[in-house]
Design a protein around this motif. Sequence first.
Motif, mmCIF file in Angstrom:
data_model
loop_
_atom_site.group_PDB
_atom_site.id
_atom_site.type_symbol
_atom_site.label_atom_id
_atom_site.label_comp_id
_atom_site.label_asym_id
_atom_site.label_seq_id
_atom_site.Cartn_x
_atom_site.Cartn_y
_atom_site.Cartn_z
ATOM 1 N N ILE A 1 0.769 -1.128 0.010
ATOM 2 C CA ILE A 1 0.045 -0.046 -0.106
ATOM 3 C C ILE A 1 0.730 1.295 -0.173
ATOM 4 C CG2 ILE A 1 -1.924 -1.168 1.210
ATOM 5 C CD1 ILE A 1 -0.686 0.193 3.792
ATOM 6 N N ARG A 2 0.221 2.508 -0.200
ATOM 7 C CA ARG A 2 0.813 3.691 -0.198
ATOM 8 C C ARG A 2 1.431 3.990 1.336
ATOM 9 N NH1 ARG A 2 -2.678 8.518 -1.243
ATOM 10 N NH2 ARG A 2 -0.480 9.610 -1.072
ATOM 11 N N HIS A 3 2.575 4.744 1.365
ATOM 12 C CA HIS A 3 3.397 5.210 2.456
ATOM 13 C C HIS A 3 3.184 6.778 2.478
ATOM 14 C CE1 HIS A 3 4.472 0.979 2.788
ATOM 15 N NE2 HIS A 3 3.858 1.115 4.072
ATOM 16 N N GLY A 4 2.965 7.206 1.379
ATOM 17 C CA GLY A 4 3.036 8.740 1.236
ATOM 18 C C GLY A 4 4.291 9.219 0.555
ATOM 19 N N GLY A 5 4.181 10.160 -0.310
ATOM 20 C CA GLY A 5 5.350 10.763 -0.922
ATOM 21 C C GLY A 5 5.740 9.885 -2.042
ATOM 22 N N GLU A 6 5.094 9.081 -2.573
ATOM 23 C CA GLU A 6 5.592 8.288 -3.781
ATOM 24 C C GLU A 6 5.452 9.024 -5.252
ATOM 25 O OE1 GLU A 6 3.791 5.356 -0.872
ATOM 26 O OE2 GLU A 6 3.256 6.969 -1.546
ATOM 27 N N LYS A 7 6.295 8.756 -5.913
ATOM 28 C CA LYS A 7 6.196 9.446 -7.341
ATOM 29 C C LYS A 7 6.365 8.539 -8.573
ATOM 30 C CE LYS A 7 7.743 14.081 -5.631
ATOM 31 N NZ LYS A 7 9.103 15.132 -6.001
ATOM 32 N N ILE A 8 5.967 8.902 -9.833
ATOM 33 C CA ILE A 8 5.752 7.968 -10.751
ATOM 34 C C ILE A 8 6.030 8.837 -12.007
ATOM 35 C CG2 ILE A 8 3.548 7.941 -11.119
ATOM 36 C CD1 ILE A 8 3.903 5.002 -11.854
ATOM 37 N N LEU B 1 5.152 8.879 -16.234
ATOM 38 C CA LEU B 1 4.038 8.424 -16.898
ATOM 39 C C LEU B 1 4.578 8.596 -18.091
ATOM 40 C CD1 LEU B 1 0.905 9.794 -15.074
ATOM 41 C CD2 LEU B 1 2.125 7.435 -14.812
ATOM 42 N N PRO B 2 4.155 7.575 -19.073
ATOM 43 C CA PRO B 2 4.445 7.740 -20.905
ATOM 44 C C PRO B 2 3.782 8.841 -21.210
ATOM 45 C CG PRO B 2 3.634 5.461 -19.963
ATOM 46 C CD PRO B 2 3.429 6.252 -18.740
ATOM 47 N N GLY B 3 4.585 9.529 -21.931
ATOM 48 C CA GLY B 3 4.057 10.639 -22.759
ATOM 49 C C GLY B 3 3.797 12.079 -21.984
ATOM 50 N N ARG B 4 4.253 12.039 -20.596
ATOM 51 C CA ARG B 4 4.221 13.278 -19.621
ATOM 52 C C ARG B 4 5.752 13.403 -19.141
ATOM 53 N NH1 ARG B 4 -1.005 13.090 -15.921
ATOM 54 N NH2 ARG B 4 0.189 15.142 -14.985
ATOM 55 N N SER B 5 6.148 14.514 -19.170
ATOM 56 C CA SER B 5 7.406 15.150 -18.724
ATOM 57 C C SER B 5 7.461 14.955 -17.123
ATOM 58 C CB SER B 5 7.985 16.275 -19.424
ATOM 59 O OG SER B 5 6.909 17.212 -18.792
ATOM 60 N N GLY B 6 8.674 14.559 -16.582
ATOM 61 C CA GLY B 6 8.800 14.706 -15.260
ATOM 62 C C GLY B 6 8.122 13.601 -14.479
ATOM 63 N N HIS B 7 8.144 13.584 -12.987
ATOM 64 C CA HIS B 7 7.916 12.707 -11.933
ATOM 65 C C HIS B 7 6.353 13.343 -11.281
ATOM 66 C CE1 HIS B 7 11.617 10.718 -12.804
ATOM 67 N NE2 HIS B 7 10.917 9.609 -12.161
ATOM 68 N N HIS B 8 5.569 12.697 -10.939
ATOM 69 C CA HIS B 8 4.202 13.275 -10.452
ATOM 70 C C HIS B 8 4.035 12.442 -9.154
ATOM 71 C CE1 HIS B 8 3.276 15.034 -14.415
ATOM 72 N NE2 HIS B 8 3.829 13.925 -14.959
ATOM 73 N N LEU C 1 -4.293 1.524 -12.855
ATOM 74 C CA LEU C 1 -4.662 3.085 -13.284
ATOM 75 C C LEU C 1 -3.372 3.464 -14.195
ATOM 76 C CD1 LEU C 1 -5.904 4.242 -9.721
ATOM 77 C CD2 LEU C 1 -7.171 3.816 -11.596
ATOM 78 N N TRP C 2 -2.228 3.295 -13.790
ATOM 79 C CA TRP C 2 -0.906 3.885 -14.343
ATOM 80 C C TRP C 2 0.148 3.076 -14.287
ATOM 81 C CZ3 TRP C 2 -3.066 6.885 -9.934
ATOM 82 C CH2 TRP C 2 -4.023 7.963 -10.477
ATOM 83 N N ILE C 3 0.848 2.977 -15.294
ATOM 84 C CA ILE C 3 2.063 2.105 -15.444
ATOM 85 C C ILE C 3 3.664 3.208 -15.515
ATOM 86 C CG2 ILE C 3 3.626 0.391 -17.059
ATOM 87 C CD1 ILE C 3 0.817 -0.726 -17.739
ATOM 88 N N SER C 4 4.577 3.053 -14.909
ATOM 89 C CA SER C 4 5.726 3.751 -15.089
ATOM 90 C C SER C 4 6.232 3.855 -16.413
ATOM 91 C CB SER C 4 6.715 3.422 -14.091
ATOM 92 O OG SER C 4 7.821 4.037 -14.330
ATOM 93 N N ALA C 5 6.760 5.036 -16.712
ATOM 94 C CA ALA C 5 7.396 5.115 -18.005
ATOM 95 C C ALA C 5 8.562 4.387 -18.227
ATOM 96 C CB ALA C 5 7.980 6.500 -18.415
ATOM 97 N N ASP C 6 9.350 3.821 -16.970
ATOM 98 C CA ASP C 6 10.486 3.135 -16.968
ATOM 99 C C ASP C 6 10.224 1.698 -17.269
ATOM 100 O OD1 ASP C 6 11.927 5.280 -16.150
ATOM 101 O OD2 ASP C 6 11.295 5.067 -14.266
ATOM 102 N N PHE C 7 8.878 1.055 -17.267
ATOM 103 C CA PHE C 7 8.609 -0.299 -17.578
ATOM 104 C C PHE C 7 7.603 -0.413 -18.521
ATOM 105 C CE2 PHE C 7 9.782 -0.088 -13.061
ATOM 106 C CZ PHE C 7 10.828 -1.068 -12.987
ATOM 107 N N TYR C 8 6.970 0.874 -19.051
ATOM 108 C CA TYR C 8 5.945 0.874 -20.215
ATOM 109 C C TYR C 8 6.607 0.174 -21.784
ATOM 110 C CZ TYR C 8 2.345 2.116 -23.188
ATOM 111 O OH TYR C 8 1.400 2.457 -24.015
ATOM 112 N N SER C 9 5.772 -0.383 -22.351
ATOM 113 C CA SER C 9 6.332 -0.908 -23.444
ATOM 114 C C SER C 9 5.276 -1.064 -24.608
ATOM 115 C CB SER C 9 6.936 -2.375 -23.696
ATOM 116 O OG SER C 9 7.379 -2.761 -24.857
#
Length: 442
Positions: A369-376, A378-385, A419-427
């Motif tokens: 589960i979440r612990h807070g402060g996580e970032k990801i 996303l494919p097609g978007r700049s930066g981390h969110h 919901l979302w897949i990290s750009a680092d693992f997306y293919s």
Amino acid sequence: MTERFSSHLIESALSHCKPPKHIYIGYSGGVDSHVLLHLCAANLKLKPLITAVYVHHGLQLVADDWAKHCQKTASLLGVHCQVLRVDAKPMLGESPEEAARNARYSALKTLMNSDDVLLVAQHRDDQLETVLLQLLRGGGLRGLSAMPENTAFGLGRLLRPLLNVAKPAIDVYARIHGLSWVEDPSNQSHDYDRNYLRNAILPLLKQRWPACDKTVARSARHCADAQVVISAVSEQLFLQVFNSHDQTLFISQLTACPAHEQALIIRHWFKHLKLKMPSSAFIARVQSEILNARLDSDPIVARQHYCVRRYRDKLYCLPSLVPAQFEAVTWLTGQPSLTLSNKKTLTWLPSSTGINRSLWQDATIKVCIRHGGEKIRLPGRSGHHTLKKLFQEADIPTWERETLPLIYLDGQLAAVADLWISADFYSEEVDNCLTLRLLKSS
């Protein structure tokens, strides 16, 4: 009075639905249900379709003897008899009468298939008692409509062919035909409201108003007719503010309606959700404490099994229990699905877009589960969110966020539920990816 008891009475009730494949008869062993069973068994055309059903509540020491009586009586009439055992212990906030009724009807529903019918033996005095009980409890039109003669029941229909028949006529029929029946001693106890009405109040009413069973039943039909009209209006109002995607109501549109229409819509919402009708006091609290609350507040109006709360412009009806979190767990790469301790299930499916299959198969996969402060990223978007920002963008209520699983591959956040897949693992590679699905328990 016995002339009314003929095959025509049963056939008339059945004429209002499709020809039944099977006819179940609720048979308690009492005089009313015995008369109904006797009437039906006398119809040679219907007889092969009939099964008498005795529901064993386990509340009386003699219940086993009653079951044997019902089986013997059905055998003598040449019809099959089935015994259903139920747990009729009341839950918190449930009366013994309500618990027994709910257990009985829940069990009977399991028998019903398409075009099956269930016949029950409620009569005009039962209707009178129901209207008076609803009136004394402050029931609205729906409650004062009392029991319908024909209604949907499980996959089939429930019919009450004796609902317009006077109780004395039933008793006369039973004596003329020499029927034998069991008497439930609890029927004499004034501990139950219905018994108190039946034994102490109705005899006095009938001394003054002998036809009160007939006139009150007529009033119930008037209420039922009015309820049909109101239900149609409520449906139109409801659809204008209802969000079918997540079963919520749009607050801005709901508050644009007058207060009495808001109440109609909320009641219709509960009906749509197949929940017990809320009281007027509960609806008033929803209107005053939630609809009129600040946009950034999180008020809750709760009942025993559910609560109503808001998030932004939506009104939610949720189980009272706070959605459970789950324990962190390892997802073995050979497992196509993973059931979490909060009864949600993650599964993956072959796809041409999603997580690269090779990265998945070679990684150690952790779910937590979440612990807070996580970032990801996303494919097609700049930066981390931050996940908090993404949840806000996706309009995901705060109470759902803490139950969503995060999927880590070799310690790196690869996906947030489905919901979302990290750009680092997306293919995007034909037949060499997988996509995730989160299945919620019903």
